[in-house]
Design a protein around this motif. Structure first.
Motif, PDB file in Angstrom:
ATOM      1  N   PHE A 369       0.838  -1.205   0.000  1.00 57.21           N
ATOM      2  CA  PHE A 369       0.000   0.000   0.000  1.00 57.21           C
ATOM      3  C   PHE A 369       0.871   1.253   0.000  1.00 57.21           C
ATOM      4  O   PHE A 369       1.945   1.274   0.587  1.00 57.21           O
ATOM      5  N   THR A 370       0.384   2.317  -0.636  1.00 59.72           N
ATOM      6  CA  THR A 370       1.105   3.582  -0.604  1.00 59.72           C
ATOM      7  C   THR A 370       0.674   4.382   0.631  1.00 59.72           C
ATOM      8  O   THR A 370      -0.340   4.052   1.270  1.00 59.72           O
ATOM      9  N   GLY A 371       1.431   5.429   0.909  1.00 58.71           N
ATOM     10  CA  GLY A 371       1.085   6.306   2.023  1.00 58.71           C
ATOM     11  C   GLY A 371      -0.305   6.893   1.860  1.00 58.71           C
ATOM     12  O   GLY A 371      -1.075   6.985   2.813  1.00 58.71           O
ATOM     13  N   ALA A 372      -0.620   7.282   0.626  1.00 56.29           N
ATOM     14  CA  ALA A 372      -1.925   7.894   0.376  1.00 56.29           C
ATOM     15  C   ALA A 372      -3.044   6.892   0.671  1.00 56.29           C
ATOM     16  O   ALA A 372      -4.070   7.246   1.251  1.00 56.29           O
ATOM     17  N   GLU A 373      -2.822   5.637   0.298  1.00 58.44           N
ATOM     18  CA  GLU A 373      -3.843   4.622   0.540  1.00 58.44           C
ATOM     19  C   GLU A 373      -4.018   4.365   2.040  1.00 58.44           C
ATOM     20  O   GLU A 373      -5.139   4.197   2.521  1.00 58.44           O
ATOM     21  N   LEU A 374      -2.911   4.370   2.772  1.00 56.40           N
ATOM     22  CA  LEU A 374      -2.986   4.150   4.213  1.00 56.40           C
ATOM     23  C   LEU A 374      -3.734   5.301   4.889  1.00 56.40           C
ATOM     24  O   LEU A 374      -4.595   5.081   5.742  1.00 56.40           O
ATOM     25  N   ALA A 375      -3.406   6.527   4.479  1.00 57.99           N
ATOM     26  CA  ALA A 375      -4.097   7.694   5.025  1.00 57.99           C
ATOM     27  C   ALA A 375      -5.588   7.574   4.732  1.00 57.99           C
ATOM     28  O   ALA A 375      -6.436   7.855   5.588  1.00 57.99           O
ATOM     29  N   ASN A 376      -5.884   7.120   3.526  1.00 54.50           N
ATOM     30  CA  ASN A 376      -7.268   6.972   3.100  1.00 54.50           C
ATOM     31  C   ASN A 376      -8.021   5.950   3.956  1.00 54.50           C
ATOM     32  O   ASN A 376      -9.176   6.157   4.317  1.00 54.50           O
ATOM     33  N   ILE A 377      -7.343   4.844   4.295  1.00 57.50           N
ATOM     34  CA  ILE A 377      -7.992   3.802   5.097  1.00 57.50           C
ATOM     35  C   ILE A 377      -8.411   4.363   6.467  1.00 57.50           C
ATOM     36  O   ILE A 377      -9.536   4.175   6.904  1.00 57.50           O
ATOM     37  N   LEU A 378      -7.493   5.098   7.107  1.00 56.59           N
ATOM     38  CA  LEU A 378      -7.831   5.638   8.426  1.00 56.59           C
ATOM     39  C   LEU A 378      -8.955   6.656   8.318  1.00 56.59           C
ATOM     40  O   LEU A 378      -9.831   6.721   9.177  1.00 56.59           O
ATOM     41  N   ASN A 379      -8.938   7.420   7.247  1.00 56.50           N
ATOM     42  CA  ASN A 379      -9.999   8.402   7.061  1.00 56.50           C
ATOM     43  C   ASN A 379     -11.351   7.718   6.848  1.00 56.50           C
ATOM     44  O   ASN A 379     -12.355   8.092   7.450  1.00 56.50           O
ATOM     45  N   GLU A 380     -11.348   6.685   5.999  1.00 50.16           N
ATOM     46  CA  GLU A 380     -12.585   5.920   5.780  1.00 50.16           C
ATOM     47  C   GLU A 380     -13.072   5.303   7.082  1.00 50.16           C
ATOM     48  O   GLU A 380     -14.275   5.288   7.360  1.00 50.16           O
ATOM     49  N   ALA A 381     -12.131   4.776   7.864  1.00 50.30           N
ATOM     50  CA  ALA A 381     -12.500   4.150   9.135  1.00 50.30           C
ATOM     51  C   ALA A 381     -13.179   5.163  10.044  1.00 50.30           C
ATOM     52  O   ALA A 381     -14.175   4.855  10.704  1.00 50.30           O
TER      53      ALA A 381
END
Ligand code: ADP
Ligand code: ZN
Length: 601
Positions: A369-381
């Protein structure tokens, strides 16, 4: 001098563009006028009031339709499909006349004046349509020209940024390299006095979302200088010369606020290799040339650092990479396990988590996963937790967010199962351990089980300095190393998998070349087959030869596979140590690998 010349060229270009626009407008107006003329003509073509009267007398009129308040009648003739409009000079006397003739079988209909407001508004609107289209067209052209609102839409963006290195997780080596640039921006004089050359352009290579923009911003933030950014795709325009003039404006601005950072995202959009000279390409060339002119024109006094981002560095025009331009490349890699944990930690700030949340285990599940995707996961959560009206984000929320984000990603199976991960670790460790015991394959650079493209992991070799020749022994050892992956799966797991298909492809290509191109098989002898040059060569050699070639290729690869298994069977301890470390750390560097191997022996 050079930039003056360029100004003139660009002014000329702009004049040409204006002329083209004017011609376009005239053509449009002419078109509309002709269109309307033709339409009207068609409707009451050669049918006058007198003709109408004659037709009524002759009894060839089937129907007359009239609308209150209008002196145009709709006429339908018996032997015709379409209706005609006829202008009636005096309605009253016409009606009288027709009613007299009603025994001639003429059917006359009177309609009430249209009272439907909606319909009349629509009609008015339609009648204005050509004008609206024209105005819209002109507006568009002006906007493209940048003559309208002064370049507001496409202009580059100048920001003061508060982003600091501490906001960028992982990427420690990359940051280390950037410190020098920050230093230079803060204190250019120190460097100049020393006569030191500092890079003017740095190319950041890496997948989208790996933090290239972020790190560029952090440099500006650390050095406390303005951050001017623009995306390469925004330079590309329909009208020639505009991309170049945008580049010029961008650097004009930069010179005013220097020291500063200029960031060009997606530089491949303008800096792709100059191949042909078709329309769009020429435009790109001018944009690219302007960029080169600007960068070459940097004064030693000017402290402008140009950072550019791309995920396809191999596509770039070589001219961009020359000294004084983007002569430094930094690869921003996908984050490893620790990197992912650090990124998650940064983006977890300001969020409430339940007790059961373990960011380390999320990092373990998100290889690739990229940093952007990881940031996105926490935001979605966080969004999911809000919808579920929770006090804090739970592990379940994060798992659901992960699923949601993964489904939206291109590679759906990027969450690698533990079983697959173990197999990949053993496979890659197999390549590495086998290579370690082969004289010509020792130079391993990195072993990784972070997925890349379609591969689940990779073993990277140090690029050997440009060799002219490769010996037969080296090719044979290369084959053995290629089979290290499959051999390890077989020995450690008792079964092989589809994961080795690329290895097989490469190995078979090498073996085929050894036999048919380099004359390395004794059975086949000094034969060089080139079917492109001579399609009948194989036939000439005879079927028997074809069979020998096949047998030789097969024995080369089978032999290599057998040797790979033999090496590993003698070093199962090494395979275990390396694969375990891979499972735990995901990446093993060259030094660490040597260390591990030294400890075993
Ligand atoms: P790129 O320019 O490589 O496409 P960006 O810099 O735009 O990627 O990254 C998008 C977002 O992803 C960032 O704004 C940040 O929130 C997050 N991100 C990416 N990499 C990192 C990182 N190493 N540390 C922290 N956040 C990151
Ligand atoms: Zn492999």
């Amino acid at each position: 001098m050079e930039s003056k010349n360029n100004d003139n060229k660009n002014n000329k270009k702009q004049n040409i563009t204006i002329i083209i626009s004017v011609i376009l407008i005239i053509i449009t107006i002419l078109g509309i006028v002709l269109f309307m003329k033709y339409y009207n003509k068609d409707e009451d073509k050669e049918f006058s009031y007198t003709q109408l009267l004659t037709s009524i007398n002759e009894g060839t009129v089937e129907k007359i339709e009239m609308t209150e308040g209008s002196n145009t009648a709709k006429i339908k003739l018996i032997n015709e499909e379409k209706e005609r409009n006829v202008l009636i000079p005096s309605i009253d006397s016409f009606v009288e006349l027709v009613q007299d003739k009603s025994n001639n079988g003429v059917n006359i209909e009177f309609n009430q004046k249209e009272r439907n407001i909606f319909v009349s508004i629509l009609r008015t609107l339609i009648s204005f349509l050509p004008t609206i289209i024209l105005v819209a067209l002109m507006f568009m052209i002006f906007k493209m020209q940048g003559l309208g609102e002064k370049g507001k839409v496409y202009d580059s963006e100048t920001q003061t940024t508060k982003t600091k290195f501490e906001d960028v997780a992982g990427l420690d080596e990359e940051k280390q390299e950037m410190i020098e640039i920050v230093d230079f921006l803060k204190n250019p004089k120190k460097f100049q006095d020393m006569g030191a050359k500092v890079p003017r352009g740095v190319l950041l290579c890496g997948n989208p979302g790996t933090g290239k923009t972020l790190i560029a911003k952090a440099i500006a933030g650390e050095a406390n200088v303005p951050f001017i950014s623009m995306s390469g795709s925004e330079f590309i325009e329909m009208f020639a010369g505009l991309g170049a003039s945008r580049v010029r404006k961008l650097f004009e601005k930069a010179r005013k606020v220097a020291p500063c950072i200029v960031f060009i995202d997606e530089i491949d959009a303008i800096g792709s290799r100059r191949t042909s000279s078709s329309g769009a390409e020429t435009e790109n060339n001018q944009t690219l040339n302007q960029l080169l002119v600007e960068m070459d024109g940097f004064d030693t006094e000017e402290t402008i650092i140009v950072l550019a981002a791309t995920n396809r560095p191999e596509m770039l025009d070589k001219a961009l990479l020359r000294p004084g331009r983007f002569d430094r490349q930094i690869t921003v890699a996908l984050p490893d396990l620790n990197g992912r944990e650090a990124i998650l930690n940064i983006h977890a700030k300001g969020k409430q988590f339940a007790q059961d949340v373990d960011l380390r285990s999320i990092a373990e599940d998100t290889a690739g996963f990229t940093g952007a995707e990881l940031a996105n996961i926490l935001n979605e959560a966080a969004i999911i937790a809000t919808i579920r009206e929770r006090q804090s984000i739970t592990n379940k929320d994060i798992e659901d967010a992960l699923k949601k984000v993964t489904v939206g990603l291109e590679k759906h199976n990027r969450v690698v199962s533990d079983k697959d991960k173990k197999r990949t670790a053993i496979h890659e460790a197999g390549h590495a351990v086998v290579s370690h015991f082969l004289e010509t394959q020792k130079d391993i650079k990195e072993i990784s089980i972070i997925p890349r493209g379609v591969a689940g992991g990779y073993t990277m070799y140090k690029s050997s300095e440009d060799k002219c020749y490769i010996s037969k022994n080296e090719m044979q050892e290369k084959l053995i190393a290629l089979f290290g992956g499959r051999a390890a799966e077989k020995l450690a797991l008792g079964d092989i998998s589809t994961g080795a298909s690329n290895d097989l492809e490469v190995a078979n290509d090498i073996a085929k070349n050894m036999v048919t191109v380099y004359g390395m098989s004794e059975e086949v002898g000094q034969i060089h087959i080139n079917l492109e040059k001579d399609p009948y060569q194989l036939e000439l050699l005879g079927k028997k030869y074809g069979d020998i070639i096949g047998t030789e290729i097969k024995s080369l690869v089978d032999d290599a596979y057998f040797k790979a298994q033999t090496i590993l069977a003698n070093h199962m301890d090494a395979l275990e140590v390396v694969s375990n470390e891979l499972l735990e750390k995901e990446v093993i560097t060259a030094e660490r690998f040597e260390e591990l191997m030294a400890n075993i022996n």
